[in-house]
Design a protein around this motif. Structure first.
Motif, mmCIF file in Angstrom:
data_model
loop_
_atom_site.group_PDB
_atom_site.id
_atom_site.type_symbol
_atom_site.label_atom_id
_atom_site.label_comp_id
_atom_site.label_asym_id
_atom_site.label_seq_id
_atom_site.Cartn_x
_atom_site.Cartn_y
_atom_site.Cartn_z
ATOM 1 N N VAL A 10 0.821 -1.210 0.000
ATOM 2 C CA VAL A 10 0.000 0.000 0.000
ATOM 3 C C VAL A 10 0.860 1.268 0.000
ATOM 4 N N LEU A 11 1.944 1.263 0.845
ATOM 5 C CA LEU A 11 2.738 2.477 1.020
ATOM 6 C C LEU A 11 3.636 2.739 -0.187
ATOM 7 N N LYS A 12 4.070 4.025 -0.323
ATOM 8 C CA LYS A 12 5.057 4.365 -1.333
ATOM 9 C C LYS A 12 6.387 3.754 -0.916
ATOM 10 N N GLN A 13 7.094 3.114 -1.855
ATOM 11 C CA GLN A 13 8.284 2.390 -1.428
ATOM 12 C C GLN A 13 9.488 3.296 -1.240
ATOM 13 N N SER A 14 9.936 3.375 0.056
ATOM 14 C CA SER A 14 11.138 4.132 0.382
ATOM 15 C C SER A 14 11.670 3.528 1.675
ATOM 16 N N SER A 15 12.877 3.933 2.047
ATOM 17 C CA SER A 15 13.431 3.300 3.249
ATOM 18 C C SER A 15 12.654 3.755 4.486
ATOM 19 N N PHE A 16 12.076 4.953 4.419
ATOM 20 C CA PHE A 16 11.262 5.426 5.535
ATOM 21 C C PHE A 16 10.032 4.555 5.716
ATOM 22 N N SER A 17 9.369 4.242 4.593
ATOM 23 C CA SER A 17 8.138 3.456 4.742
ATOM 24 C C SER A 17 8.434 2.005 5.141
ATOM 25 N N VAL A 18 9.637 1.510 4.829
ATOM 26 C CA VAL A 18 10.011 0.181 5.340
ATOM 27 C C VAL A 18 10.015 0.193 6.861
ATOM 28 N N SER A 19 10.671 1.232 7.425
ATOM 29 C CA SER A 19 10.715 1.341 8.882
ATOM 30 C C SER A 19 9.320 1.443 9.470
ATOM 31 N N VAL A 20 8.475 2.264 8.839
ATOM 32 C CA VAL A 20 7.113 2.441 9.352
ATOM 33 C C VAL A 20 6.355 1.115 9.317
ATOM 34 N N ALA A 21 6.510 0.368 8.205
ATOM 35 C CA ALA A 21 5.783 -0.896 8.087
ATOM 36 C C ALA A 21 6.217 -1.881 9.166
ATOM 37 N N ILE A 22 7.531 -1.895 9.448
ATOM 38 C CA ILE A 22 8.016 -2.811 10.489
ATOM 39 C C ILE A 22 7.506 -2.364 11.861
ATOM 40 N N ALA A 23 7.614 -1.047 12.128
ATOM 41 C CA ALA A 23 7.180 -0.514 13.426
ATOM 42 C C ALA A 23 5.697 -0.773 13.652
#
Lengths: 261, 513
Positions: free
Chosen positions: A121-134
């Protein structure tokens, strides 16, 4: 005791290598100017990959981004877990029920599967990876922290503070927080290990960091295609991943023993 | 010949790499069928002695020198599994934790005895109705009943020596007296030698033939009960005896009762929900229709056994709990709508000083905290006030930078007193302030409270299960039984002619010389 220091030692080695070694071997992890599939030499300690990029630089930069992403994800989860757990445990009653049902919903998702869904769903970036994990890590932090808050809440010094007329915020930050946060810190240290793994898994399946960014998960997913020609593409990033995760888990275990004694 | 001989026993303890001697050169003997008492404050080495006889010392503690002879044989070379239980029995301090909560009493007793019949006989012997108790779990029993079961287990294999390590700590006074009588009675009937360990000289003197006084790991005095009480040689023994004598001879002089009421309970009821069913709510009436007044500069003592609603009353009077019905007035105002200024006037001191101090805060910060909450003065003024308070309660100013665990229990209680006094309160609720302290320190804390109370014109609501300390400080005594006030009057009246049978029982169980 030994475990804690061994864990710290492993983490320290990986961190030192990943931050200091690039000062000696100064290849750009993105440049494709070398011959492909070279076996390890002095100039290329880990060899090169299918596009002629220096594998050592890629692994080292991948470790860095893994560490940064995982630490950021765990900090986010820690903050959310701390606030939700504290509010839930301290106020109890209706607030507690509502917050804990939300936590239940998040806990019901398998951790990595949930993160995969979110990454789609999220835009792929290293920030959104962190958010998805959190997003799927904070729930267990909140549940765990609520339990320690409930325990400390019953202590006489908290009652004494209430009798003195201290406000809720003061009781929470001055009296409950310092006496209940230890177990959560241990759990968060273990969480860093699993966040690193989660980031690697997301990149591996193509939903985390994207080509050509250096990432342990991405290198590993490339390696799958060339296992027979260039096994070093699997060995080195895999080895670093294991050492890093093992380091954090041992560190967490050791801390746990320390606070219990 | 003595059944037990302890010769020059020295026990060392390893702690964080350093070693110290917890017991030095201890020698004593226990004769057949005698009741010997070991008295001393906590940390004097009483329990360590008991554990070293049973060879149950933890791994940090070790026997440095000396020997323990049981019937002439050195216990160091004996097979302890054959001695424990069948030759020497041990009754532990806390009955709740010494029974396994996962098993019924029956299966725990059957571990010690061979047959169900024997087990039931044992229960009868310790004064329990065997049928009901036999099928119960430990949590279904009261503390007194649990301790009786523990005693039954300890005597199951008919040992010749029984060691009871503070068998009545944590039990109500009236029940404690019964347990002591039971132990001494069994020892007499079965001709068992009994070693009683305790910190309360009054109780020990009543039940023992011979007393041994421990002080800082040494045996400082030994002799028959009468010798020790009449001609104590050691200063610590004299101090303990003085603590016991006071209540009888000096009553606290009654103060002026013309002052206005500070705290008033008007037909207060507090119910707690216990079990919830679909249509019925079971409730427990912790406080049932209680009315009383506490005047300014007066100290009212509230006595009763555990579970009688004492602590509920303490929490109610501070507004920590809300009454189900009835009114509580503080300085004539309902307690629910008090102004901030009025809230400052009430403070509480808890039973266990260590748990009422935040372990992560320095003493300075702990005492300063009430001042910070009500924003009294600036930083300098507050530091000055903290130093003043420390001096008042007798703690050195240089200790302000320390953490709570670096102090003894008595000092910790002094710190909680300093914290309570910080805002110059009118009312201080004392919730069993001395029950976790040693006898000699108890009197010091009571005297300190009394002195400060008079000096700063404070009222105390003094809550305790221990009637012995009451006359020292209380002007009036209220006796609480199962949530109701059964008797109230001046301390002298209550002691001289108690009206209610429960009050009588309480007075009888107070050890006085």
């Amino acid at each position: 005791m030994l475990k804690r220091y061994l864990g710290l030692f492993l983490i320290a080695i990986v961190v030192i290598i990943s931050f200091l070694a690039p000062l000696i071997i100064k290849h750009n992890p993105l440049s494709q100017k070398f011959p492909s599939f070279k076996t390890p030499t002095i100039n290329h300690p880990f060899g090169t990959d299918e596009l002629g990029r220096d594998l050592f630089s890629r692994v080292v930069h991948g470790v860095r981004s893994s560490l940064v992403n995982a630490l950021f994800a765990v900090s986010l989860a820690l903050l959310a877990g701390l606030i939700v757990g504290m509010v839930s445990g301290y106020y109890g009653g209706f607030v507690d029920s509502v917050l804990m049902r939300i936590v239940d919903i998040f806990l019901a998702f398998p951790y990595i599967l949930g993160a995969i869904v979110l990454m789609v769903v999220l835009k792929q970036s290293s920030f959104s990876v962190s958010v998805a994990i959190a997003a799927f890590l904070w729930a267990s932090f909140a549940r765990l922290y609520r339990a320690s808050v409930l325990e400390v809440k019953e202590k006489d010094y908290v009652k004494a503070a209430i009798a003195m007329g201290a406000g809720d915020l003061r009781i929470m930050t001055r009296h409950i927080l310092p006496n209940s946060v230890a177990t959560l810190i241990v759990y968060a240290t273990l969480g860093v290990g699993s966040a690193i793994l989660a980031e690697a898994v997301l990149s591996f399946v193509g939903l985390g960091l994207q080509h050509p960014a250096p990432s342990l998960g991405l290198i590993l997913s490339d390696a799958v295609n060339y296992l027979d020609r260039a096994p070093q593409m699997m060995w080195f990033p895999g080895f670093f991943l294991i050492i890093l995760v093992l380091g954090f888990i041992m560190c967490g275990d050791g801390l746990n023993e320390y606070i219990r004694s | 010949m003595n059944i037990l001989e302890v010769n020059n026993l020295t026990i060392g303890i390893n702690q964080n790499g350093c070693q110290f001697e917890a017991i030095r050169d201890l020698s004593f003997g226990i004769a057949k069928a005698e009741v010997a008492g070991i008295v001393g404050q906590s940390g004097a080495g009483k329990t360590l002695t008991a554990l070293s006889i049973m060879r149950l010392l933890r791994k940090e503690a070790f026997i440095k020198k000396g020997q323990i002879l049981y019937k002439g044989a050195d216990l160091a070379t004996e097979d302890m599994a054959k001695i424990r239980g069948s030759q020497i029995g041990l009754v532990y301090q806390n009955p709740f934790t010494s029974l396994n909560p996962a098993y019924k009493i029956s299966s725990q007793l059957l571990e010690c005895t061979g047959s169900v019949k024997e087990a039931k006989e044992l229960l009868e012997l310790v004064g329990l109705k065997s049928e009901r108790i036999f099928d119960s779990y430990p949590h279904e029993l009261s503390g007194g009943q649990c301790q009786r079961v523990c005693i039954a287990m300890a005597i199951a294999k008919q040992p010749q020596l029984l060691i009871a390590d503070e068998p009545t700590t944590g039990l109500d006074v009236t029940i404690a007296a019964k347990i002591m009588e039971l132990l001494v009675g069994i020892a007499k009937d079965k001709k068992i030698s009994l070693i009683l360990i305790g910190h309360d000289l009054g109780i020990m003197a009543k039940y023992c033939h011979r007393l041994m006084v421990f002080y800082h790991g040494s045996l400082v005095e030994e002799g028959s009960v009468n010798d020790i009480l009449d001609k104590p040689k050691h200063s610590y023994t004299r101090k303990m005896i003085d603590c016991l004598k006071k209540p009888k001879s000096h009553y606290h002089p009654p103060t002026n009762h013309q002052l206005p009421a500070l705290l008033e309970f008007k037909q207060v009821v507090k119910k707690f929900p216990t079990r919830r069913r679909l249509f019925r709510h079971h409730t427990l009436e912790a406080v049932d229709n209680v009315s009383f007044k506490l005047n300014e500069q007066e100290t009212v003592g509230l006595v009763g056994e555990s579970g009688c609603g004492k602590s509920t009353l303490a929490n109610l009077s501070l507004g920590l709990l809300k009454p189900t019905s009835g009114d509580i007035l503080f300085q004539g105002q309902n307690i629910n709508g008090l102004s901030k200024e009025a809230k400052k006037q009430r403070q509480i001191i808890f039973q266990d000083p260590y748990s009422s101090l935040n372990p992560r805060m320095k003493i300075k910060k702990i005492i300063e905290e009430p001042l910070c909450i009500y924003k009294v003065g600036d930083k300098q003024a507050r530091t000055k006030r903290v130093n003043e308070l420390l001096e008042l309660v007798g703690i050195a100013q240089k200790d302000a930078e320390k953490y709570p665990h670096q102090f003894s229990t008595g000092q910790q209680q002094r710190i909680t007193i300093a914290r309570a006094l910080a805002l110059n309160p009118k009312l201080v609720v004392l919730d069993e302030p001395t029950s976790s302290l040693d006898t000699s320190i108890k009197a010091q804390i009571i005297n300190l409270l009394k002195e400060l109370g008079e000096r700063f014109k404070m009222s105390y609501l003094y809550i305790s299960h221990d009637l012995a300390m009451m006359p020292l400080i209380a002007d009036r005594i209220i006796v609480l039984y199962q949530g109701r006030i059964v008797e109230q009057g001046s301390a002298k009246d209550i002691f001289k002619n108690p009206k209610h049978s429960y009050t009588q029982l309480l007075i009888d169980s107070v050890p006085m010389l």
